[in-house]
Design a protein around this motif. Structure first.
Motif, PDB file in Angstrom:
ATOM      1  N   GLN A 183      -5.805 -11.076  -1.035  1.00 43.96           N
ATOM      2  CA  GLN A 183      -7.229 -10.819  -0.779  1.00 43.96           C
ATOM      3  C   GLN A 183      -8.030 -10.864  -2.083  1.00 43.96           C
ATOM      4  OE1 GLN A 183      -8.045 -10.521   2.500  1.00 43.96           O
ATOM      5  NE2 GLN A 183      -5.829 -10.847   2.732  1.00 43.96           N
ATOM      6  N   ARG A 184      -7.304 -10.794  -3.217  1.00 44.59           N
ATOM      7  CA  ARG A 184      -7.962 -10.874  -4.521  1.00 44.59           C
ATOM      8  C   ARG A 184      -7.792 -12.284  -5.095  1.00 44.59           C
ATOM      9  NH1 ARG A 184      -5.863  -7.408  -8.523  1.00 44.59           N
ATOM     10  NH2 ARG A 184      -4.535  -5.882  -7.543  1.00 44.59           N
ATOM     11  N   GLN A 191       0.423  -9.318   0.381  1.00 49.40           N
ATOM     12  CA  GLN A 191      -0.673  -9.555   1.329  1.00 49.40           C
ATOM     13  C   GLN A 191      -1.988  -9.004   0.771  1.00 49.40           C
ATOM     14  OE1 GLN A 191       0.971  -7.734   4.853  1.00 49.40           O
ATOM     15  NE2 GLN A 191       2.131  -9.563   5.432  1.00 49.40           N
ATOM     16  N   GLU A 192      -1.905  -7.857   0.066  1.00 50.89           N
ATOM     17  CA  GLU A 192      -3.133  -7.294  -0.512  1.00 50.89           C
ATOM     18  C   GLU A 192      -3.619  -8.153  -1.680  1.00 50.89           C
ATOM     19  OE1 GLU A 192      -4.603  -3.089  -2.297  1.00 50.89           O
ATOM     20  OE2 GLU A 192      -3.633  -4.610  -3.521  1.00 50.89           O
ATOM     21  N   LEU A 193      -2.686  -8.589  -2.517  1.00 48.66           N
ATOM     22  CA  LEU A 193      -3.082  -9.411  -3.674  1.00 48.66           C
ATOM     23  C   LEU A 193      -3.740 -10.716  -3.234  1.00 48.66           C
ATOM     24  CD1 LEU A 193      -0.022  -8.941  -6.091  1.00 48.66           C
ATOM     25  CD2 LEU A 193      -2.268  -7.844  -6.238  1.00 48.66           C
ATOM     26  N   GLU A 229      -1.084   6.852  -4.041  1.00 52.39           N
ATOM     27  CA  GLU A 229      -1.722   6.214  -5.191  1.00 52.39           C
ATOM     28  C   GLU A 229      -2.463   7.240  -6.009  1.00 52.39           C
ATOM     29  OE1 GLU A 229      -4.513   3.145  -4.130  1.00 52.39           O
ATOM     30  OE2 GLU A 229      -5.043   4.107  -2.262  1.00 52.39           O
ATOM     31  N   ASP A 283      -2.096  -6.698 -14.216  1.00 54.28           N
ATOM     32  CA  ASP A 283      -1.296  -6.313 -13.054  1.00 54.28           C
ATOM     33  C   ASP A 283       0.178  -6.288 -13.428  1.00 54.28           C
ATOM     34  OD1 ASP A 283      -2.983  -5.900 -10.690  1.00 54.28           O
ATOM     35  OD2 ASP A 283      -3.664  -7.955 -11.092  1.00 54.28           O
ATOM     36  N   TRP A 327       4.494   0.966  -2.946  1.00 55.05           N
ATOM     37  CA  TRP A 327       4.609   0.066  -1.787  1.00 55.05           C
ATOM     38  C   TRP A 327       5.986   0.143  -1.134  1.00 55.05           C
ATOM     39  CZ3 TRP A 327       0.436  -2.614   0.066  1.00 55.05           C
ATOM     40  CH2 TRP A 327      -0.682  -2.640  -0.758  1.00 55.05           C
ATOM     41  N   LYS A 360       4.063  -6.433   1.465  1.00 59.12           N
ATOM     42  CA  LYS A 360       2.695  -5.993   1.793  1.00 59.12           C
ATOM     43  C   LYS A 360       1.802  -5.939   0.557  1.00 59.12           C
ATOM     44  CE  LYS A 360       3.481  -3.867   6.242  1.00 59.12           C
ATOM     45  NZ  LYS A 360       3.581  -2.647   7.052  1.00 59.12           N
ATOM     46  N   LEU A 361       2.384  -5.665  -0.618  1.00 59.37           N
ATOM     47  CA  LEU A 361       1.592  -5.776  -1.850  1.00 59.37           C
ATOM     48  C   LEU A 361       1.076  -7.219  -1.965  1.00 59.37           C
ATOM     49  CD1 LEU A 361       0.496  -5.083  -4.673  1.00 59.37           C
ATOM     50  CD2 LEU A 361       2.801  -5.480  -5.584  1.00 59.37           C
ATOM     51  N   ARG A 384       0.131   2.458  -7.372  1.00 58.63           N
ATOM     52  CA  ARG A 384       0.294   2.566  -5.924  1.00 58.63           C
ATOM     53  C   ARG A 384       1.733   2.229  -5.534  1.00 58.63           C
ATOM     54  NH1 ARG A 384      -2.998   2.103  -0.850  1.00 58.63           N
ATOM     55  NH2 ARG A 384      -1.550   1.249   0.675  1.00 58.63           N
TER      56      ARG A 384
END
Lengths: 312, 284
Positions: free
Chosen positions: A56-57, A52-54, A305, A38, A6, A49-50, A4
């Motif tokens: 969430q994991r 911010q997504e990570l 992506e 990863d 970014w 922003k990547l 993906r």
């Protein structure tokens, strides 16, 4: 491997309505292997922003692990790091990889970006575990189920191209990330400052030979890859004006992709001044140039992506 | 004086459709004096667009001169510099006034940004224009010519400090105060004196009060802090500035409504409020 984008921009972030579709953030591409490894290619502003997504994991709970492969440490490839939220969470583990430099430890290059007077949080206060590995030209190593190989690129201060291979022999996945680089024809870049070449002067034979070797090693690295992400910052006219800046045109990228038998070329590291409509034209022209060769050409945009397993 | 905003964002550029209206570039404001004098406040990524505009004028011919007032050297206040086209044109000259113990230390800070590890420019000496660095002494007004006088004061900014500048010409005044996290008592007497009665106060407005409370150590203001400083100093106009990178346009709209209410609550009903956005020009 899932890929993906970014941040797809070169030189400097460019906010504004003119870049809404392709995106204005500087270089950052995330790759996740089938085994869950990863890998992050470059740490431009897209990294924010990547991050911010990570979060969430597992990274939000301090249980994340990622490998950051840095092409080189020019600003547009590292300036997202101070704003990468997972770095500020204890328990996360990162390893940063970049080319070895005599007398300049990678850790100090990264730490200086954080330290006073440039940033408010010193690198020593980062809560995650961060390790650094310095690479020789052509280094090969494994990250979990991802095999990494590399080649030297032709750019001021020298950049590194990375190839990622993963998956079983029955369904191999492979991509190459090759930015920033000039074509291997007019200037041989090193760690010294590059000046524009004297007009009309022939390159020394030793430089011609070295450029030939570098081009061959990049083509070897790309050989048979499913996807090649390649520097395509310049138009032909821009390249003629600034050959000493160390960037390629889409034609240069197509040349490498065809020589290496790559299936898909992704034009990357777009010039900051290039608006969305102009990039549409750049892409259309590149597709016309590659027509009939069997090479698919895409232009990277934020949010692009794909799963390499589906492109085999 | 004519004040134009080229970058209004804090910390890091924030591209994307969510920042189209206010803009995603980091801090840069230009002030044009009555005689055409140019003063540039900070060199965030907004400087790149300003540079392109300037190239159409005398800076394109190597005949331009400008003063840069640098609040501090955090990235979002200097990261446009390597991409500022007029700096590459021989004949142009820039005098940069900034926060450092000495002028040579200030030069070292900007030299570090150009280091070959980070930039192909490698050194300030490779820029074509003449760049002169001057360490600012706070509380000591200095003259820029054309009847423009500048005074600076130091504001607390997290673990460090940042300069606020007051620019005066022909009885008009613009104050630029980005990046400030006041202690509980608010601005110091010295800083309030710098703000006092300004025609325009451009003030840090990074956060909502709730976000500010959570991120107090970062050293930024909320819209309530900005309104409080403006009301106490009796300024004629307040421009909100330096929005958090994660606040989209709709959030900034909300900040502006809430800031108006804060001003009114403090009795500053006569104070004009403006939420700065890229491309906006204010006549002072």
């Amino acid at each position: 491997m899932k890929v993906r984008f970014w941040g797809v921009r070169g030189s400097i972030p460019v906010p504004g309505p003119r870049t809404n579709r392709y995106g204005g953030n500087t270089s950052c591409v995330a790759v996740r292997s089938p085994g869950g490894t990863d890998v992050v290619l470059d740490a431009g502003t897209g990294l924010r922003k990547l991050g911010q997504e990570l979060m969430q994991r597992g990274f939000g709970e301090g249980k994340g692990e990622a490998h950051l492969l840095i092409s080189h440490t020019h600003w547009d490839h590292i300036q997202g790091l101070p704003f990468f939220a997972p770095l500020h969470k204890a328990g996360n583990q990162f390893c940063v990889y970049a080319r070895e430099r005599a007398g300049t430890p990678l850790r100090s290059v990264i730490a200086t970006q954080y330290d006073d007077p440039y940033f408010a949080v010193p690198f020593d206060a980062v809560k995650a575990d961060v390790d650094f590995r310095e690479l020789g030209d052509g280094a090969r190593f494994e990250l979990g189920d991802v095999r990494v190989s590399s080649a030297r690129l032709n750019h001021p201060w020298i950049a590194t191209a990375y190839r990622l291979d993963s998956g079983p022999a029955s369904s191999p996945a492979s991509m190459v990330y090759a930015t920033d680089t000039a074509p291997f024809r007019d200037i041989l870049f090193g760690e010294a400052v590059a000046a524009p070449p004297a007009s009309g002067a022939a390159l020394p034979a030793v430089d011609v030979a070295r450029l030939g070797e570098l081009r061959a090693s990049l083509i070897d690295l790309c050989r048979g890859a499913q996807v090649l992400v390649h520097d395509a910052q310049f138009t032909d006219a821009e390249y003629r004006e600034r050959p000493h800046w160390g960037h390629s045109t889409p034609d240069d990228a197509i040349d490498i992709a065809l020589a290496a038998g790559v299936k898909t070329l992704v034009l990357f590291h777009h010039a900051p001044e290039r608006g969305d409509d102009e990039l549409d034209l750049v892409l259309a022209a590149a597709r016309a140039r590659a027509a009939g060769s069997g090479l698919e050409v895409l232009a990277a945009h934020e949010g692009l992506e794909f799963d390499l397993a589906e492109r085999a | 004086m004519r004040v134009t905003f080229h970058g209004v964002r804090g910390s890091i550029p924030a591209p994307g459709p969510e920042t189209n209206r206010y803009g995603g570039n980091t801090s840069c404001v230009s002030v044009r004096g009555a005689g055409g004098e140019l003063v540039i406040l900070d060199m965030g990524t907004g400087l790149v667009g300003l540079g392109k505009e300037l190239m159409a004028q005398e800076f394109g011919r190597g005949a331009g001169a400008a003063t840069v007032l640098l609040s501090h050297a955090h990235w979002d206040h200097i990261q446009g510099f390597p991409f500022f086209a007029p700096a590459f044109v021989p004949g142009n000259s820039f005098r940069v006034h900034g926060m450092a113990r000495s002028s040579s230390l200030l030069e070292g800070i900007l030299e570090g940004q150009m280091n070959p590890s980070y930039s192909p420019i490698s050194s300030l000496r490779n820029l074509g224009a003449t760049i002169e660095l001057v360490a600012v002494t706070t509380g000591m007004p200095f003259d820029l010519g054309g009847g423009i006088s500048v005074c600076a004061a130091l504001n607390p900014h997290g673990s460090t400090a940042a300069l606020a500048f007051r620019i005066e010409q022909a009885g008009r005044s613009v104050v630029y105060a980005p990046d400030v996290g006041y202690p509980d008592g608010g601005p110091s007497a010295e800083v309030l004196a710098l703000y006092r009665g300004a025609d325009l106060l451009i003030h840090d407005c990074t956060y909502t009060p709730a976000d500010r409370a959570e991120r107090r150590t970062r050293g930024y203001s909320s819209y309530a802090d900005a309104a409080d400083a403006a009301a106490r100093a009796g300024v004629a106009q307040l421009a909100m500035f330096h929005y958090d990178q994660d606040y989209g346009d709709d959030v900034v709209d909300e900040l502006a409504r809430a800031c108006r209410a804060e001003l009114d609550h403090r009795g500053a009903t006569a104070c004009t409020l403006t939420a700065a956005r890229e491309g906006m020009t204010l006549e002072v």
